[in-house]
Design a protein around this motif. Sequence first.
Motif, PDB file in Angstrom:
ATOM      1  N   ARG A 264       3.617   3.475   8.884  1.00  0.00           N
ATOM      2  CA  ARG A 264       4.534   3.173   7.764  1.00  0.00           C
ATOM      3  C   ARG A 264       5.859   2.622   8.281  1.00  0.00           C
TER       4      ARG A 264
ATOM      5  N   HIS B 288       5.321  -0.927   8.904  1.00  0.00           N
ATOM      6  CA  HIS B 288       5.281  -1.667   7.638  1.00  0.00           C
ATOM      7  C   HIS B 288       6.686  -1.981   7.127  1.00  0.00           C
TER       8      HIS B 288
ATOM      9  N   VAL C  52       2.116  -5.762   9.340  1.00  0.00           N
ATOM     10  CA  VAL C  52       0.870  -5.004   9.229  1.00  0.00           C
ATOM     11  C   VAL C  52       0.148  -5.156  10.569  1.00  0.00           C
TER      12      VAL C  52
ATOM     13  N   TYR D 170       3.656  -8.596   6.291  1.00  0.00           N
ATOM     14  CA  TYR D 170       3.441  -7.490   5.344  1.00  0.00           C
ATOM     15  C   TYR D 170       3.052  -7.995   3.958  1.00  0.00           C
TER      16      TYR D 170
ATOM     17  N   ASN E 106       1.683  -5.733   0.197  1.00  0.00           N
ATOM     18  CA  ASN E 106       1.338  -4.418  -0.341  1.00  0.00           C
ATOM     19  C   ASN E 106      -0.156  -4.130  -0.206  1.00  0.00           C
TER      20      ASN E 106
ATOM     21  N   ALA F 113      -1.075  -3.524   3.534  1.00  0.00           N
ATOM     22  CA  ALA F 113      -0.495  -2.256   3.991  1.00  0.00           C
ATOM     23  C   ALA F 113      -1.272  -1.068   3.427  1.00  0.00           C
TER      24      ALA F 113
ATOM     25  N   GLU G 137      -4.538  -0.659   5.191  1.00  0.00           N
ATOM     26  CA  GLU G 137      -4.361  -0.104   6.529  1.00  0.00           C
ATOM     27  C   GLU G 137      -4.178   1.415   6.478  1.00  0.00           C
TER      28      GLU G 137
END
Length: 284
Positions: A217, A220, A225, A254, A256, A259, A262
């Motif tokens: 995170r 991110h 990513v 990146y 949404n 991410a 992942e």
Amino acid sequence: MHLAHHNSQHKMARQQETNVEGMKKVLSMEVDGDTESEYRIQVNNQVKYIVVQPGVYDFDEILSFPPALLENLPSFPPGNWTSMNVARSADGTPTCTISSKPLEAVTRIWHPKMVNVLGLKETGRFGARVRIVEWEGREVVAKIARFDFEIRLVENETRVYEKLEKDKIKYPDLPAISPAFFGHLTEDGRVMGMLIEKLEGRMARIEDISACETIVRRLHTLGIVHGDLNRHNFVVDEQSGIVRLIDFENAKDYSNVKAKEEIDSLKDQLVEDTGRGGQEDFSD
């Protein structure tokens, strides 16, 4: 007296020529019996790139065996040429074409340190492109592009490390997300690799999922990513429990969606045991 001096010079010249041939060393190879095979060969303080077309040499006895390959390649002409293409002529003998076209290079140069890859002593390997080397009295990791088609991977990872190093400067009290970046690796003046910290630790397990999710995170938040999350790309320090990420060559900008995918895949990746992402096989 003059004749003796001439013979001495001639003998010395022949010795020097022999020494030049003896200084050849295959640094990297990508061998294929059906399509072209590629070689990265050091000749004294230069590196030459050789492409051998299929059907020129026997796969097992010559293409896959560097000493035999070096014996059978056409003679290397002097000069600053970069690559040689070896094919079979009409009479069946190997023939070569020389090119001085500049090789592909990493273009994003952001770190002040430049290190000549030929000056590093190799002590081990994690894979075909990832070597353990000695630098300034310690072991570090050299990641290189052996051939032109791998430059994009180094380029991508170099750009990611630029963001990661800026994050370290901005938040010095936070644990680092990645190994330290020590400098760009050069070969014949062009950038084709990177020198990074050699981390000590183990790969992640399912019990590390909380720490792994935290570090992902954080990545991110930098607009990155990872692109290749697997348990081997997390390095866990046994004493501190700190987790760091490695191998950013497949990183992406990146989004949404990416991410979330992942993060959602993390649990499965930490129990996956097929060996994906582990130490790779290599033909070098």
